[in-house]
Design a protein around this motif. Sequence first.
Motif, mmCIF file in Angstrom:
data_model
loop_
_atom_site.group_PDB
_atom_site.id
_atom_site.type_symbol
_atom_site.label_atom_id
_atom_site.label_comp_id
_atom_site.label_asym_id
_atom_site.label_seq_id
_atom_site.Cartn_x
_atom_site.Cartn_y
_atom_site.Cartn_z
ATOM 1 N N ALA A 75 0.814 -1.210 0.000
ATOM 2 C CA ALA A 75 0.000 0.000 0.000
ATOM 3 C C ALA A 75 0.848 1.262 0.000
ATOM 4 C CB ALA A 75 -0.947 0.004 1.201
ATOM 5 N N ARG A 76 2.072 1.151 0.453
ATOM 6 C CA ARG A 76 2.986 2.295 0.534
ATOM 7 C C ARG A 76 4.075 2.235 -0.539
ATOM 8 N NH1 ARG A 76 0.419 0.830 4.685
ATOM 9 N NH2 ARG A 76 -0.241 2.296 6.293
ATOM 10 N N ASP A 77 3.965 1.262 -1.429
ATOM 11 C CA ASP A 77 4.936 1.050 -2.502
ATOM 12 C C ASP A 77 6.345 0.836 -1.951
ATOM 13 O OD1 ASP A 77 5.606 0.660 -5.174
ATOM 14 O OD2 ASP A 77 6.160 2.761 -5.464
ATOM 15 N N TRP A 78 6.424 0.097 -0.857
ATOM 16 C CA TRP A 78 7.712 -0.191 -0.232
ATOM 17 C C TRP A 78 8.281 -1.532 -0.675
ATOM 18 C CZ3 TRP A 78 6.471 1.098 5.596
ATOM 19 C CH2 TRP A 78 6.304 2.474 5.735
ATOM 20 N N GLU A 79 7.524 -2.306 -1.443
ATOM 21 C CA GLU A 79 7.990 -3.636 -1.844
ATOM 22 C C GLU A 79 9.338 -3.575 -2.546
ATOM 23 O OE1 GLU A 79 4.357 -3.871 -3.951
ATOM 24 O OE2 GLU A 79 3.875 -5.812 -3.031
ATOM 25 N N GLN A 80 9.540 -2.510 -3.316
ATOM 26 C CA GLN A 80 10.787 -2.371 -4.062
ATOM 27 C C GLN A 80 12.008 -2.344 -3.140
ATOM 28 O OE1 GLN A 80 11.107 1.573 -5.912
ATOM 29 N NE2 GLN A 80 9.450 2.273 -4.555
ATOM 30 N N TYR A 81 11.818 -1.941 -1.895
ATOM 31 C CA TYR A 81 12.925 -1.852 -0.938
ATOM 32 C C TYR A 81 13.088 -3.130 -0.110
ATOM 33 C CZ TYR A 81 12.048 3.003 -2.088
ATOM 34 O OH TYR A 81 11.833 4.178 -2.766
ATOM 35 N N HIS A 82 12.120 -4.020 -0.217
ATOM 36 C CA HIS A 82 12.137 -5.218 0.618
ATOM 37 C C HIS A 82 12.894 -6.360 -0.065
ATOM 38 C CE1 HIS A 82 8.680 -4.026 3.529
ATOM 39 N NE2 HIS A 82 9.627 -3.126 3.452
ATOM 40 N N THR A 83 14.157 -6.098 -0.312
ATOM 41 C CA THR A 83 15.052 -7.116 -0.852
ATOM 42 C C THR A 83 15.622 -7.917 0.322
ATOM 43 O OG1 THR A 83 17.002 -5.698 -0.704
ATOM 44 C CG2 THR A 83 15.699 -5.575 -2.756
ATOM 45 N N PRO A 84 16.100 -9.124 0.073
ATOM 46 C CA PRO A 84 16.705 -9.878 1.176
ATOM 47 C C PRO A 84 17.810 -9.098 1.892
ATOM 48 C CG PRO A 84 16.335 -11.323 -0.674
ATOM 49 C CD PRO A 84 16.026 -9.919 -1.150
ATOM 50 N N LYS A 85 18.661 -8.425 1.134
ATOM 51 C CA LYS A 85 19.746 -7.646 1.750
ATOM 52 C C LYS A 85 19.208 -6.555 2.660
ATOM 53 C CE LYS A 85 21.864 -4.057 -0.125
ATOM 54 N NZ LYS A 85 21.779 -3.083 0.942
ATOM 55 N N ASN A 86 18.243 -5.786 2.170
ATOM 56 C CA ASN A 86 17.693 -4.689 2.970
ATOM 57 C C ASN A 86 16.944 -5.200 4.197
ATOM 58 O OD1 ASN A 86 18.738 -2.872 1.155
ATOM 59 N ND2 ASN A 86 16.772 -2.357 0.221
ATOM 60 N N LEU A 87 16.201 -6.276 4.019
ATOM 61 C CA LEU A 87 15.465 -6.821 5.156
ATOM 62 C C LEU A 87 16.409 -7.420 6.191
ATOM 63 C CD1 LEU A 87 12.471 -8.380 3.223
ATOM 64 C CD2 LEU A 87 12.377 -6.413 4.772
ATOM 65 N N ALA A 88 17.485 -8.075 5.755
ATOM 66 C CA ALA A 88 18.473 -8.603 6.695
ATOM 67 C C ALA A 88 19.137 -7.465 7.470
ATOM 68 C CB ALA A 88 19.519 -9.433 5.961
ATOM 69 N N ALA A 89 19.458 -6.373 6.776
ATOM 70 C CA ALA A 89 20.064 -5.217 7.450
ATOM 71 C C ALA A 89 19.086 -4.600 8.443
ATOM 72 C CB ALA A 89 20.506 -4.184 6.419
ATOM 73 N N ALA A 90 17.828 -4.451 8.039
ATOM 74 C CA ALA A 90 16.818 -3.874 8.930
ATOM 75 C C ALA A 90 16.608 -4.770 10.151
ATOM 76 C CB ALA A 90 15.505 -3.674 8.177
ATOM 77 N N LEU A 91 16.611 -6.069 9.942
ATOM 78 C CA LEU A 91 16.478 -7.017 11.043
ATOM 79 C C LEU A 91 17.626 -6.849 12.032
ATOM 80 C CD1 LEU A 91 15.186 -9.512 12.378
ATOM 81 C CD2 LEU A 91 16.368 -10.907 10.686
ATOM 82 N N SER A 92 18.825 -6.704 11.524
ATOM 83 C CA SER A 92 19.995 -6.505 12.372
ATOM 84 C C SER A 92 19.892 -5.203 13.174
ATOM 85 C CB SER A 92 21.258 -6.488 11.513
ATOM 86 O OG SER A 92 22.385 -6.196 12.289
ATOM 87 N N VAL A 93 19.440 -4.149 12.522
ATOM 88 C CA VAL A 93 19.289 -2.852 13.204
ATOM 89 C C VAL A 93 18.272 -2.973 14.333
ATOM 90 C CG1 VAL A 93 18.451 -0.484 12.915
ATOM 91 C CG2 VAL A 93 20.037 -1.462 11.243
ATOM 92 N N GLU A 94 17.140 -3.597 14.049
ATOM 93 C CA GLU A 94 16.106 -3.726 15.075
ATOM 94 C C GLU A 94 16.570 -4.619 16.226
ATOM 95 O OE1 GLU A 94 13.663 -1.784 15.299
ATOM 96 O OE2 GLU A 94 13.680 -0.980 13.260
ATOM 97 N N ALA A 95 17.302 -5.691 15.906
ATOM 98 C CA ALA A 95 17.850 -6.537 16.974
ATOM 99 C C ALA A 95 18.835 -5.738 17.825
ATOM 100 C CB ALA A 95 18.519 -7.774 16.385
#
Length: 122
Positions: free
Chosen positions: A19-39
Motif C-alpha cells: 500500500a505504501r509502494d515499499w515492496e521495491q525496498y524489501h530485498t533480502p539484503k535490505n530486510l536482513a540489514a533492517a532485522l539486524s538494526v532492530e535486533a
Amino acid sequence: MTELDVQALQRRLAAFAAARDWEQYHTPKNLAAALSVEASELVEIFQWLTPEESARVMERPETAHRVADEVADVLAYLLQFCEVLGIDALTALAEKIDRNESRFPVPEPPDPSNSGNRHSSE
C-alpha cells in the motif's frame, strides 16, 4: 502462535508494504540489514543492565513497552525476510531444533556404580 497466525501476519505486513509502494525496498539484503538494526535496538535496552535488572525489565511499564516494540520490529522484519525468500519460519525452526537435538544430545546421567567410592564394602 500457529502457522495460520504467522501466515496472516505475513499477509498483513505484505499488504502494508504494498500500500505504501515499499515492496521495491524489501530485498533480502535490505530486510536482513533492517532485522539486524532492530535486533541491535533491542540489545541497546539491555546494554548496561545487570543480569538482575535485565530479568526485571518487564516490570517497568515504560521499559516493557520499548522491549515489546523492539521484539515486534524484529519479528516483523524476520517474517518479511522469510516471505521474500520463501522460508516457512516455523518449519525452519522445527528442523533446526531437530538438528540441535541430534548435535547436542542430553548427557547420560553418571553411573552410580562407577562413582569411585573407595569406602564401599568389597
